[in-house]
Design a protein around this motif. Structure first.
Motif, PDB file in Angstrom:
ATOM      1  N   GLU A 100     -12.129 -11.665  32.042  1.00  0.00           N
ATOM      2  CA  GLU A 100     -12.931 -11.029  30.999  1.00  0.00           C
ATOM      3  C   GLU A 100     -14.410 -11.008  31.387  1.00  0.00           C
ATOM      4  OE1 GLU A 100     -11.992 -13.095  27.407  1.00  0.00           O
ATOM      5  OE2 GLU A 100     -10.013 -12.140  27.211  1.00  0.00           O
ATOM      6  N   ALA A 101     -14.875 -12.075  32.026  1.00  0.00           N
ATOM      7  CA  ALA A 101     -16.268 -12.110  32.479  1.00  0.00           C
ATOM      8  C   ALA A 101     -16.514 -11.041  33.542  1.00  0.00           C
ATOM      9  CB  ALA A 101     -16.606 -13.495  33.030  1.00  0.00           C
ATOM     10  N   LEU A 102     -15.543 -10.857  34.439  1.00  0.00           N
ATOM     11  CA  LEU A 102     -15.663  -9.816  35.461  1.00  0.00           C
ATOM     12  C   LEU A 102     -15.780  -8.447  34.816  1.00  0.00           C
ATOM     13  CD1 LEU A 102     -15.437  -8.531  38.288  1.00  0.00           C
ATOM     14  CD2 LEU A 102     -12.957  -8.836  38.132  1.00  0.00           C
ATOM     15  N   LEU A 103     -14.884  -8.132  33.883  1.00  0.00           N
ATOM     16  CA  LEU A 103     -14.895  -6.829  33.229  1.00  0.00           C
ATOM     17  C   LEU A 103     -16.179  -6.626  32.435  1.00  0.00           C
ATOM     18  CD1 LEU A 103     -11.933  -6.884  34.146  1.00  0.00           C
ATOM     19  CD2 LEU A 103     -11.318  -5.882  31.943  1.00  0.00           C
ATOM     20  N   ASN A 104     -16.623  -7.661  31.741  1.00  0.00           N
ATOM     21  CA  ASN A 104     -17.833  -7.536  30.926  1.00  0.00           C
ATOM     22  C   ASN A 104     -19.074  -7.312  31.779  1.00  0.00           C
ATOM     23  OD1 ASN A 104     -16.559  -7.827  28.446  1.00  0.00           O
ATOM     24  ND2 ASN A 104     -16.775 -10.064  28.425  1.00  0.00           N
ATOM     25  N   THR A 147      -9.135  -2.376  32.747  1.00  0.00           N
ATOM     26  CA  THR A 147      -8.572  -3.161  31.648  1.00  0.00           C
ATOM     27  C   THR A 147      -7.880  -4.398  32.203  1.00  0.00           C
ATOM     28  OG1 THR A 147      -6.540  -1.822  31.713  1.00  0.00           O
ATOM     29  CG2 THR A 147      -8.205  -1.211  30.084  1.00  0.00           C
ATOM     30  N   LEU A 148      -7.754  -5.414  31.370  1.00  0.00           N
ATOM     31  CA  LEU A 148      -7.010  -6.628  31.699  1.00  0.00           C
ATOM     32  C   LEU A 148      -5.614  -6.491  31.106  1.00  0.00           C
ATOM     33  CD1 LEU A 148      -6.736  -9.565  32.695  1.00  0.00           C
ATOM     34  CD2 LEU A 148      -7.760 -10.292  30.518  1.00  0.00           C
ATOM     35  N   GLU A 149      -4.583  -6.569  31.938  1.00  0.00           N
ATOM     36  CA  GLU A 149      -3.221  -6.271  31.486  1.00  0.00           C
ATOM     37  C   GLU A 149      -2.271  -7.464  31.543  1.00  0.00           C
ATOM     38  OE1 GLU A 149      -2.657  -3.692  29.994  1.00  0.00           O
ATOM     39  OE2 GLU A 149      -4.116  -2.194  30.657  1.00  0.00           O
ATOM     40  N   LEU A 198      -5.314  -6.670  36.690  1.00  0.00           N
ATOM     41  CA  LEU A 198      -6.240  -5.660  36.215  1.00  0.00           C
ATOM     42  C   LEU A 198      -5.647  -4.279  36.459  1.00  0.00           C
ATOM     43  CD1 LEU A 198      -9.552  -7.055  37.788  1.00  0.00           C
ATOM     44  CD2 LEU A 198      -8.443  -7.744  35.651  1.00  0.00           C
ATOM     45  N   ARG A 199      -6.006  -3.330  35.618  1.00  0.00           N
ATOM     46  CA  ARG A 199      -5.648  -1.934  35.870  1.00  0.00           C
ATOM     47  C   ARG A 199      -6.936  -1.142  36.021  1.00  0.00           C
ATOM     48  NH1 ARG A 199      -2.554   1.904  31.612  1.00  0.00           N
ATOM     49  NH2 ARG A 199      -4.676   2.030  30.778  1.00  0.00           N
ATOM     50  N   ILE A 200      -7.018  -0.383  37.107  1.00  0.00           N
ATOM     51  CA  ILE A 200      -8.221   0.395  37.400  1.00  0.00           C
ATOM     52  C   ILE A 200      -7.882   1.873  37.429  1.00  0.00           C
ATOM     53  CG2 ILE A 200      -9.953   0.921  39.162  1.00  0.00           C
ATOM     54  CD1 ILE A 200      -9.983  -1.988  39.947  1.00  0.00           C
ATOM     55  N   HIS A 201      -8.672   2.654  36.718  1.00  0.00           N
ATOM     56  CA  HIS A 201      -8.600   4.107  36.816  1.00  0.00           C
ATOM     57  C   HIS A 201      -9.909   4.596  37.420  1.00  0.00           C
ATOM     58  CE1 HIS A 201      -9.691   8.161  35.201  1.00  0.00           C
ATOM     59  NE2 HIS A 201      -8.548   8.423  35.791  1.00  0.00           N
ATOM     60  N   LEU A 220     -17.542  -9.070  41.414  1.00  0.00           N
ATOM     61  CA  LEU A 220     -16.715 -10.059  42.088  1.00  0.00           C
ATOM     62  C   LEU A 220     -17.501 -11.247  42.614  1.00  0.00           C
ATOM     63  CD1 LEU A 220     -14.332  -7.683  44.098  1.00  0.00           C
ATOM     64  CD2 LEU A 220     -13.709  -9.129  42.151  1.00  0.00           C
ATOM     65  N   ALA A 221     -18.812 -11.120  42.654  1.00  0.00           N
ATOM     66  CA  ALA A 221     -19.641 -12.219  43.163  1.00  0.00           C
ATOM     67  C   ALA A 221     -19.460 -13.480  42.333  1.00  0.00           C
ATOM     68  CB  ALA A 221     -21.111 -11.801  43.183  1.00  0.00           C
ATOM     69  N   GLY A 222     -19.109 -13.332  41.079  1.00  0.00           N
ATOM     70  CA  GLY A 222     -18.940 -14.501  40.224  1.00  0.00           C
ATOM     71  C   GLY A 222     -17.519 -15.008  40.146  1.00  0.00           C
ATOM     72  N   TRP A 223     -16.589 -14.432  40.914  1.00  0.00           N
ATOM     73  CA  TRP A 223     -15.185 -14.854  40.834  1.00  0.00           C
ATOM     74  C   TRP A 223     -15.015 -16.235  41.473  1.00  0.00           C
ATOM     75  CZ3 TRP A 223     -11.603 -12.869  37.880  1.00  0.00           C
ATOM     76  CH2 TRP A 223     -10.269 -13.313  38.027  1.00  0.00           C
TER      77      TRP A 223
END
Length: 388
Positions: A319-323, A342-344, A362-365, A382-385
């Protein structure tokens, strides 16, 4: 003369001569009541639609263009992609029948099958998403009436040998319905490969601009066409002439958008696959994907939609990555001009046999943005993963 390409055919239907002076696009005719000159004319089917629910110029033109694209006898418009899937299931089954489909079936369709259809005496059985066509055919029982095909499967992108499954089903007098949204009627044509009914969410690629809800159902067999047409009439399904007009406009540029977005998606997917934070990329168009050989045998293109399984991390991390992303919209659907993510992972719990994942799914369009810009956005995110 060689057959026209899809790019040309989808435009030539608008510019065909012999119709007199007219606009390129049909007018939007908003109507409920349609008037006749006499009582005799009201009884004459050759006079055109009797009531607005049957559709006017834009709906008629869209149906004809889609039927031509899918190489179908007829095509019906419904209010959403979900309705496009559920309509033929209602039309082609009765209490006591059974539907066979993948365990990876689209979530709202699964809900419809296990709630609405089950309450009406139609049972659904699920096969493993990775099952081969022969293995799926072995699961056909005396009660099986319809096999609902998703290829690629929702979220995890497993693929089925559709021609082989359609042949096996037909030999057992079982009908096949395929969700063809991922191929958009371009990269694969189910009816040509033996499938009985092809459905699409026109909301996605055909609309192309994330501003309409629409679905389509196409078929060729006269008996099946009659059953679907009767269901449309009995339920009272219809769509807005404005939405049909927008979809028809989107259809003209569909091949260009589909191909360009696929090129960008492959670029982004390949970059993601090389990242240390990523365990797997689920995209049949990539040569190292488990479904690639099946895709390459029958498909001429790919959607710009794929899955990414992260390496380690939690839902909070995902969620942090997406945000933190700035160019990817947070929203459902796909096929529009904009990139989405989206997170699936939560949807995996709905399956009878949830897959084992190395981390969040994750789903990416990928839309029409410059791929390098999208990659830069993902790299920053991704730097924060968390490192494993």
């Amino acid at each position: 003369m060689d057959p026209l390409s899809d790019r040309t055919r989808l435009i030539a239907s608008a510019t065909r001569r012999g119709k007199g002076r007219r606009p390129v696009n049909p007018p939007v005719e908003r109507a409920s009541t349609l008037l006749s000159d006499s009582v005799a004319d009201m009884r004459d089917a050759g006079q055109g639609p009797l009531y607005g629910i049957e559709g006017t110029a834009s709906q008629t033109a869209l149906r004809a263009a889609l039927a031509d694209l899918e190489q179908a006898r007829d095509c019906w418009l419904v209010p959403s992609g979900l309705a496009a899937v559920t309509l033929p299931l209602i039309a082609l089954t009765k209490p006591g029948d059974e539907i066979l489909t993948t365990d990876a079936v689209y979530g709202p369709v699964r809900r419809f099958l296990t709630r609405h259809m089950a309450a009406r005496g139609v049972v659904t059985r699920f096969h493993p998403p990775q099952a081969p066509a022969a293995g799926i055919a072995e699961r056909i029982s005396e009660r099986t009436r319809v096999i609902l095909i998703e290829s690629p499967a929702s979220l995890t992108f497993e693929m089925i040998d559709v021609p082989a499954l359609a042949t096996a089903a037909r030999a057992r007098n079982v009908l096949t319905v395929m969700d063809n949204t991922w191929a958009a009627g371009l990269a694969f044509r189910p009816l040509v490969h033996g499938v009985d009914v092809s459905v699409q969410a026109l909301t996605k690629y055909v609309g192309g601009h994330s501003d309409l809800m629409l679905g389509a159902v196409s078929a060729s067999d006269p008996a099946i066409c009659t059953r679907i047409a009767d269901a449309v009439e009995d339920i009272g399904l219809c769509v807005s002439p404005d939405d049909a007009w927008l979809a028809l406009r989107g259809l003209r540029t569909l091949p260009l958008r589909y191909a360009e977005q696929a090129r960008s998606a492959l670029t982004v997917a390949d970059w993601m696959a090389a990242r240390p934070e990523v365990a797997r990329v689920l995209y049949p168009a990539r040569p190292d994907d488990l479904a690639h050989d099946e895709w390459a045998r029958h498909y001429t293109g790919a959607a710009s939609l794929f899955g990414v399984v992260m390496k380690g991390g939690s839902r909070v991390d995902a969620e942090a990555l997406l945000n933190g992303l700035t160019l990817f919209g947070l929203g459902y659907s796909w096929g529009g001009f904009e990139s989405l993510i989206t997170l699936e992972t939560p949807q995996m719990a709905w399956r009878e046999a949830p897959p084992t994942l190395e981390g969040p799914l994750l789903r990416i369009h990928v839309g029409l943005e410059e791929p390098a810009d999208l990659i830069a956005d993902l790299e920053a995110g991704l730097a924060g993963w968390p490192r494993t």
